[in-house]
Design a protein around this motif. Sequence first.
Motif, PDB file in Angstrom:
ATOM      1  N   GLN A 253      -5.232   4.528   6.821  1.00  0.00           N
ATOM      2  CA  GLN A 253      -4.802   5.858   6.375  1.00  0.00           C
ATOM      3  C   GLN A 253      -4.358   5.851   4.916  1.00  0.00           C
ATOM      4  OE1 GLN A 253      -1.707   6.637   9.202  1.00  0.00           O
ATOM      5  NE2 GLN A 253      -3.104   7.272  10.827  1.00  0.00           N
ATOM      6  N   LEU A 254      -3.549   4.861   4.550  1.00  0.00           N
ATOM      7  CA  LEU A 254      -3.025   4.804   3.188  1.00  0.00           C
ATOM      8  C   LEU A 254      -4.139   4.545   2.174  1.00  0.00           C
ATOM      9  CD1 LEU A 254       0.260   2.782   3.826  1.00  0.00           C
ATOM     10  CD2 LEU A 254       0.099   5.191   3.129  1.00  0.00           C
TER      11      LEU A 254
ATOM     12  N   GLU B  46       5.840   9.665   2.574  1.00  0.00           N
ATOM     13  CA  GLU B  46       7.142   9.086   2.898  1.00  0.00           C
ATOM     14  C   GLU B  46       7.598   9.497   4.299  1.00  0.00           C
ATOM     15  OE1 GLU B  46      11.588   8.646   0.872  1.00  0.00           O
ATOM     16  OE2 GLU B  46      10.142  10.086   0.059  1.00  0.00           O
ATOM     17  N   VAL B  47       7.411  10.777   4.631  1.00  0.00           N
ATOM     18  CA  VAL B  47       7.776  11.254   5.965  1.00  0.00           C
ATOM     19  C   VAL B  47       6.918  10.572   7.023  1.00  0.00           C
ATOM     20  CG1 VAL B  47       7.800  13.271   7.488  1.00  0.00           C
ATOM     21  CG2 VAL B  47       8.615  13.486   5.133  1.00  0.00           C
ATOM     22  N   ASP B  48       5.614  10.515   6.750  1.00  0.00           N
ATOM     23  CA  ASP B  48       4.697   9.883   7.703  1.00  0.00           C
ATOM     24  C   ASP B  48       5.058   8.424   7.924  1.00  0.00           C
ATOM     25  OD1 ASP B  48       3.323  12.227   7.953  1.00  0.00           O
ATOM     26  OD2 ASP B  48       1.624  11.623   6.702  1.00  0.00           O
ATOM     27  N   GLN B  49       5.525   7.739   6.864  1.00  0.00           N
ATOM     28  CA  GLN B  49       5.879   6.330   6.991  1.00  0.00           C
ATOM     29  C   GLN B  49       7.056   6.144   7.938  1.00  0.00           C
ATOM     30  OE1 GLN B  49       4.029   4.035   5.851  1.00  0.00           O
ATOM     31  NE2 GLN B  49       5.214   2.140   5.727  1.00  0.00           N
TER      32      GLN B  49
ATOM     33  N   LEU C 208       0.831  -1.211   0.000  1.00  0.00           N
ATOM     34  CA  LEU C 208       0.000   0.000   0.000  1.00  0.00           C
ATOM     35  C   LEU C 208       0.862   1.256   0.000  1.00  0.00           C
ATOM     36  CD1 LEU C 208      -2.724  -1.010   2.621  1.00  0.00           C
ATOM     37  CD2 LEU C 208      -2.931  -1.054   0.128  1.00  0.00           C
ATOM     38  N   TYR C 209       1.916   1.233   0.804  1.00  0.00           N
ATOM     39  CA  TYR C 209       2.811   2.389   0.904  1.00  0.00           C
ATOM     40  C   TYR C 209       3.468   2.692  -0.447  1.00  0.00           C
ATOM     41  CZ  TYR C 209       7.201   4.823   1.962  1.00  0.00           C
ATOM     42  OH  TYR C 209       8.259   5.688   1.948  1.00  0.00           O
ATOM     43  N   LEU C 210       3.986   1.676  -1.121  1.00  0.00           N
ATOM     44  CA  LEU C 210       4.652   1.884  -2.407  1.00  0.00           C
ATOM     45  C   LEU C 210       3.663   2.395  -3.455  1.00  0.00           C
ATOM     46  CD1 LEU C 210       6.992  -1.251  -2.556  1.00  0.00           C
ATOM     47  CD2 LEU C 210       7.602   1.110  -1.961  1.00  0.00           C
ATOM     48  N   LEU C 211       2.414   1.921  -3.402  1.00  0.00           N
ATOM     49  CA  LEU C 211       1.397   2.426  -4.321  1.00  0.00           C
ATOM     50  C   LEU C 211       1.070   3.890  -4.039  1.00  0.00           C
ATOM     51  CD1 LEU C 211      -1.087  -0.591  -4.499  1.00  0.00           C
ATOM     52  CD2 LEU C 211       0.384   0.260  -6.336  1.00  0.00           C
ATOM     53  N   ALA C 212       0.944   4.247  -2.765  1.00  0.00           N
ATOM     54  CA  ALA C 212       0.639   5.629  -2.398  1.00  0.00           C
ATOM     55  C   ALA C 212       1.734   6.588  -2.857  1.00  0.00           C
ATOM     56  CB  ALA C 212       0.427   5.742  -0.894  1.00  0.00           C
ATOM     57  N   LEU C 213       2.972   6.106  -2.873  1.00  0.00           N
ATOM     58  CA  LEU C 213       4.086   6.953  -3.318  1.00  0.00           C
ATOM     59  C   LEU C 213       3.982   7.295  -4.802  1.00  0.00           C
ATOM     60  CD1 LEU C 213       7.234   5.445  -1.531  1.00  0.00           C
ATOM     61  CD2 LEU C 213       5.952   7.509  -0.932  1.00  0.00           C
TER      62      LEU C 213
ATOM     63  N   VAL D 191      -3.636  11.973  -0.623  1.00  0.00           N
ATOM     64  CA  VAL D 191      -3.773  12.922   0.495  1.00  0.00           C
ATOM     65  C   VAL D 191      -3.309  12.206   1.753  1.00  0.00           C
ATOM     66  CG1 VAL D 191      -5.356  14.372   1.811  1.00  0.00           C
ATOM     67  CG2 VAL D 191      -5.753  14.005  -0.639  1.00  0.00           C
ATOM     68  N   PRO D 192      -2.146  12.627   2.320  1.00  0.00           N
ATOM     69  CA  PRO D 192      -1.286  13.722   1.858  1.00  0.00           C
ATOM     70  C   PRO D 192      -0.506  13.361   0.601  1.00  0.00           C
ATOM     71  CG  PRO D 192      -0.239  12.570   3.668  1.00  0.00           C
ATOM     72  CD  PRO D 192      -1.599  11.963   3.514  1.00  0.00           C
ATOM     73  N   ARG D 193       0.266  14.316   0.091  1.00  0.00           N
ATOM     74  CA  ARG D 193       1.062  14.110  -1.107  1.00  0.00           C
ATOM     75  C   ARG D 193       2.157  13.068  -0.855  1.00  0.00           C
ATOM     76  NH1 ARG D 193      -0.781  16.539  -5.734  1.00  0.00           N
ATOM     77  NH2 ARG D 193       1.334  17.035  -6.424  1.00  0.00           N
ATOM     78  N   PRO D 194       2.692  12.468  -1.937  1.00  0.00           N
ATOM     79  CA  PRO D 194       3.679  11.398  -1.770  1.00  0.00           C
ATOM     80  C   PRO D 194       4.872  11.744  -0.886  1.00  0.00           C
ATOM     81  CG  PRO D 194       2.923  11.433  -4.029  1.00  0.00           C
ATOM     82  CD  PRO D 194       2.310  12.631  -3.363  1.00  0.00           C
TER      83      PRO D 194
END
Length: 219
Positions: free
Chosen positions: A117-118, A84-87, A66-71, A77-80
Amino acid sequence: MNMVTPLLVSILTASACVTASLCSAATKPSPTYKTSFDCTGSQASVEKLICHDPQLAQMDLELNRLYLLALTDDHSVPRPDKVEVDQRFWIEARNQCGSDPQAKTCVIRSYAERAHQLRQGSAIARTKDPSRRTEGPLAYHCAGFSPLIAATFYTVEPGVVFLKWANTSVTLNQVPSSSGTQYTGKDYKGNYSFWQIGNDVFLQIPGSGQMTCAAEPVG
């Protein structure tokens, strides 16, 4: 001269074999499962827990997917860059579960909330990938209960559902059920239950009887 009879030798040998077998079983390392990080090096205590727990390892792989897709989602939301910071902050917070008396429960809750969230923030993360192990967030309206319930499901073994409404959130774990799929859990307020039987959904929260719920249309 001390004489040891053949019978005594046999008994001592058998006893030693049993003891060695028990010791070997006691020290046999638990299986290591595939995760998004390297399990062969030194890890935080939480990472060691994840590496040797099949449910947590599945949740970890799905969360990383999910994280890699969100990037890749410029409309997330939030932006990529913020994702990354949130991760990074999330990983630090997840690792703090190592000091929790119920470490696994803490880790499950951490993964479930982050997946919610993601998926909520990225349409790309919600794509219908055949390998996915998450669904949602889906919205439910329960009779006699004003707030909409957002539900994100982790289809691992056993399953997990993250429920959120108003300023409240709770993570429930799948339990054996003679019919449908049932999740239960508790916090300082009391016990929770979320039960799906076909198209029927029931929710019980502390201070309330069982409520009948209906899924809201998606989109």
